[in-house]
Design a protein around this motif. Structure first.
Motif, mmCIF file in Angstrom:
data_model
loop_
_atom_site.group_PDB
_atom_site.id
_atom_site.type_symbol
_atom_site.label_atom_id
_atom_site.label_comp_id
_atom_site.label_asym_id
_atom_site.label_seq_id
_atom_site.Cartn_x
_atom_site.Cartn_y
_atom_site.Cartn_z
ATOM 1 N N MET A 79 6.218 -3.603 13.875
ATOM 2 C CA MET A 79 6.047 -3.059 12.533
ATOM 3 C C MET A 79 4.629 -3.327 12.041
ATOM 4 O O MET A 79 4.127 -4.428 12.147
ATOM 5 N N ASN A 80 3.964 -2.326 11.490
ATOM 6 C CA ASN A 80 2.641 -2.503 10.915
ATOM 7 C C ASN A 80 2.762 -3.190 9.563
ATOM 8 O O ASN A 80 3.794 -3.139 8.893
ATOM 9 N N ASN A 81 1.660 -3.807 9.135
ATOM 10 C CA ASN A 81 1.687 -4.541 7.879
ATOM 11 C C ASN A 81 1.979 -3.663 6.684
ATOM 12 O O ASN A 81 2.415 -4.137 5.647
ATOM 13 N N ASN A 82 1.707 -2.374 6.795
ATOM 14 C CA ASN A 82 1.905 -1.504 5.637
ATOM 15 C C ASN A 82 3.189 -0.688 5.734
ATOM 16 O O ASN A 82 3.370 0.283 5.034
ATOM 17 N N ASP A 83 4.107 -1.092 6.615
ATOM 18 C CA ASP A 83 5.333 -0.321 6.775
ATOM 19 C C ASP A 83 6.317 -0.533 5.629
ATOM 20 O O ASP A 83 7.074 0.347 5.288
ATOM 21 N N VAL A 84 6.354 -1.741 5.076
ATOM 22 C CA VAL A 84 7.357 -2.049 4.066
ATOM 23 C C VAL A 84 6.695 -2.533 2.786
ATOM 24 O O VAL A 84 6.142 -3.614 2.755
ATOM 25 N N LEU A 85 6.726 -1.717 1.787
ATOM 26 C CA LEU A 85 6.339 -2.094 0.437
ATOM 27 C C LEU A 85 7.365 -1.462 -0.496
ATOM 28 O O LEU A 85 7.733 -0.296 -0.319
ATOM 29 N N PHE A 86 7.825 -2.196 -1.452
ATOM 30 C CA PHE A 86 8.887 -1.687 -2.310
ATOM 31 C C PHE A 86 8.836 -2.417 -3.637
ATOM 32 O O PHE A 86 8.132 -3.415 -3.798
ATOM 33 N N CYS A 87 9.584 -1.930 -4.604
ATOM 34 C CA CYS A 87 9.805 -2.688 -5.822
ATOM 35 C C CYS A 87 11.243 -2.468 -6.249
ATOM 36 O O CYS A 87 11.920 -1.571 -5.754
ATOM 37 N N ARG A 88 11.714 -3.318 -7.129
ATOM 38 C CA ARG A 88 13.104 -3.234 -7.560
ATOM 39 C C ARG A 88 13.165 -3.035 -9.062
ATOM 40 O O ARG A 88 12.259 -3.445 -9.797
ATOM 41 N N LYS A 89 14.222 -2.413 -9.510
ATOM 42 C CA LYS A 89 14.409 -2.152 -10.933
ATOM 43 C C LYS A 89 15.809 -2.608 -11.315
ATOM 44 O O LYS A 89 16.795 -2.211 -10.685
ATOM 45 N N THR B 27 -1.570 2.437 -5.024
ATOM 46 C CA THR B 27 -2.963 2.892 -5.027
ATOM 47 C C THR B 27 -3.813 2.103 -6.025
ATOM 48 O O THR B 27 -5.041 2.146 -5.957
ATOM 49 N N ARG B 28 -3.175 1.397 -6.953
ATOM 50 C CA ARG B 28 -3.911 0.596 -7.927
ATOM 51 C C ARG B 28 -4.211 -0.810 -7.406
ATOM 52 O O ARG B 28 -4.868 -1.582 -8.096
ATOM 53 N N ILE B 29 -3.723 -1.134 -6.231
ATOM 54 C CA ILE B 29 -3.954 -2.471 -5.671
ATOM 55 C C ILE B 29 -5.193 -2.409 -4.772
ATOM 56 O O ILE B 29 -5.208 -1.659 -3.790
ATOM 57 N N LYS C 237 -10.106 -12.094 0.968
ATOM 58 C CA LYS C 237 -9.369 -13.339 0.739
ATOM 59 C C LYS C 237 -8.137 -13.432 1.651
ATOM 60 O O LYS C 237 -7.238 -14.236 1.410
ATOM 61 N N GLU C 238 -8.107 -12.559 2.655
ATOM 62 C CA GLU C 238 -7.006 -12.543 3.624
ATOM 63 C C GLU C 238 -5.667 -12.217 2.963
ATOM 64 O O GLU C 238 -4.625 -12.758 3.332
ATOM 65 N N VAL C 239 -5.710 -11.326 1.969
ATOM 66 C CA VAL C 239 -4.492 -10.821 1.354
ATOM 67 C C VAL C 239 -4.253 -9.405 1.863
ATOM 68 O O VAL C 239 -5.057 -8.509 1.623
ATOM 69 N N THR C 240 -3.169 -9.242 2.599
ATOM 70 C CA THR C 240 -2.803 -7.940 3.149
ATOM 71 C C THR C 240 -1.540 -7.443 2.453
ATOM 72 O O THR C 240 -0.927 -8.156 1.652
ATOM 73 N N GLN C 241 -1.152 -6.241 2.786
ATOM 74 C CA GLN C 241 0.097 -5.716 2.233
ATOM 75 C C GLN C 241 1.282 -6.577 2.639
ATOM 76 O O GLN C 241 2.201 -6.813 1.853
ATOM 77 N N GLU C 242 1.246 -7.066 3.871
ATOM 78 C CA GLU C 242 2.337 -7.907 4.355
ATOM 79 C C GLU C 242 2.357 -9.259 3.637
ATOM 80 O O GLU C 242 3.411 -9.725 3.196
ATOM 81 N N SER C 243 1.205 -9.906 3.499
ATOM 82 C CA SER C 243 1.168 -11.213 2.849
ATOM 83 C C SER C 243 1.504 -11.110 1.365
ATOM 84 O O SER C 243 2.100 -12.022 0.785
ATOM 85 N N LEU C 244 1.134 -9.984 0.742
ATOM 86 C CA LEU C 244 1.472 -9.786 -0.664
ATOM 87 C C LEU C 244 2.980 -9.652 -0.824
ATOM 88 O O LEU C 244 3.565 -10.176 -1.772
#
Length: 394
Positions: free
Chosen positions: A1-11, A360-362, A370-377
């Protein structure tokens, strides 16, 4: 899995008693039709949804094609909502088979595609969004005998009048929307007492009068606050082995730096007439800001309060500028909250963008230094949810 495969938010989705009954998991912004199914598949495989959603029901919106490609989730309570206008009677057999396999199905805006009673029997849930229909139309549609027994979820509830009508007509309904952050004004004096204590504590800290004895005198004005602060010393966070009986000793164990954080949390938790999920959302944001700040700027202080106080208008029903006018906070904290300035303002902007799925705002290119990736976030976000749940139980 690539680092940008999973990004989500919950409501959060709540019932008429403002209790969180489900979480709506949103697709990432800008996702294409070609990778929606892969996103959902990786979401189930790579994310501990039980942990993220605190064992609540999960709501997702999908299509019939996507649904067929998804593995059946037996360890979570998942409801998949399908748009009514994309379905027809010829889909009945396939939907029935999916239901027999164990899938729970919801239908979105059923009035847009009139179906037979047998077709509607496939669905256990019904969804409406108030930006697409009216309260009156929803109530009329749910009067249909084929739908009246189903669980209804209404999104985009933005006004008190809408909420009042829906709760009266659909007492077992589920609701989400901006109005959950703007409920009725606070009544009673407890929150005013806590706000006064918080102001006095901040003044004492700013004037370097921060001895445990002086701070304890402010805390002990309120018996409930004193009890909560003493109780905190026995939690797993501080692991005190002493029998603490007064506020001064509790402050010595907790530490002056953490005292403002905990008094603020007690203040937020004392507000009545607000959804229970609102406190957990504010606490999750505060923890997320704190964890991201520790990663980016290890010596920077104030991120927790910035995240927490960004929810002040939702709790106290006043403009943030008016609320902060009374609080003697440090200039960088006020600048972050009111003008999104400074490192704290940047952290709050990233956290808000992540929570709302506005990827897109991130500024990932800047964060990469600073070694912050989509996965680490994402990992920081999940860690923050765990910490918030632990803090919220104290």
């Amino acid at each position: 899995m690539n680092n940008n495969d999973v990004l989500f938010c919950r409501k959060a989705v709540v019932n008429r008693d403002s209790e969180t009954v489900a979480y709506y998991i949103l697709h990432p912004a800008g996702v294409t039709n070609d990778n929606k199914a892969s996103f959902l598949s990786s979401l189930f495989v790579d994310v501990n949804l039980i942990e993220v959603t605190q064992q609540k029901t999960i709501y997702i919106k999908s299509s019939l094609d996507e649904l067929q490609a998804l593995p059946l989730q037996k360890n979570i309570h998942l409801v998949t909502f399908l748009i009514a206008s994309t379905l027809n009677e010829s889909d009945y057999e396939l939907l029935s088979e999916l239901r027999l396999q164990g899938h729970q199905l919801g239908i979105i805006h059923p009035q847009n595609a009139p179906m037979s009673a047998d077709f509607f029997n496939v669905f256990s849930h019904v969804f409406f969004s108030l930006d697409k229909t009216s309260v009156e139309q929803i109530i009329e549609t749910m009067a249909n005998p084929a739908l009246s027994s189903k669980c209804v979820w209404v999104n985009k509830v933005e006004q008190s009048e809408q909420y009042a009508q829906l709760v009266e007509a659909l007492p077992k309904g589920h609701f989400s929307g901006g109005f959950l952050h703007k409920m009725t004004s606070i009544k009673g004096k407890r929150i005013l007492s806590y706000r006064t204590i918080l102001i006095d504590l901040l003044v004492a800290l700013n004037n370097h009068e921060a001895s445990p004895k002086i701070l304890a005198e402010y805390i002990e004005r309120d018996p409930t606050l004193t009890y909560r602060i003493i109780k905190l010393t026995h939690s797993a966070i501080y692991r005190s082995q002493f029998n603490v009986s007064n506020a001064q000793r509790a402050i010595e164990i907790i530490g002056i730096r953490d005292l403002i954080k905990w008094v603020s949390l007690v203040m937020f938790g004392s507000v009545t007439g607000k959804p229970a999920c609102l406190f957990s959302m504010a606490l999750s944001r505060a923890c997320f800001c704190q964890n991201l700040s520790a990663h980016l700027f290890p010596r920077l202080e104030g991120a927790f309060l910035v995240g927490l106080f960004s929810y002040l208008p939702s709790f106290l029903d006043e403009e943030l500028s008016l609320l902060l006018k009374d609080l003697p906070l440090e200039a960088n904290i006020k600048a972050a909250l009111l003008e999104s300035k400074g490192n704290l303002g940047g952290i709050l902007n990233v956290v808000k963008a992540y929570e709302s799925g506005q990827w897109t705002r991130i500024p990932f290119e800047q964060l990469s230094d600073k070694e912050v990736t989509q996965e680490s976030l994402r990992e920081l976000y999940i860690q923050s949810l765990k910490e918030a749940r632990q803090m919220g139980s104290l």
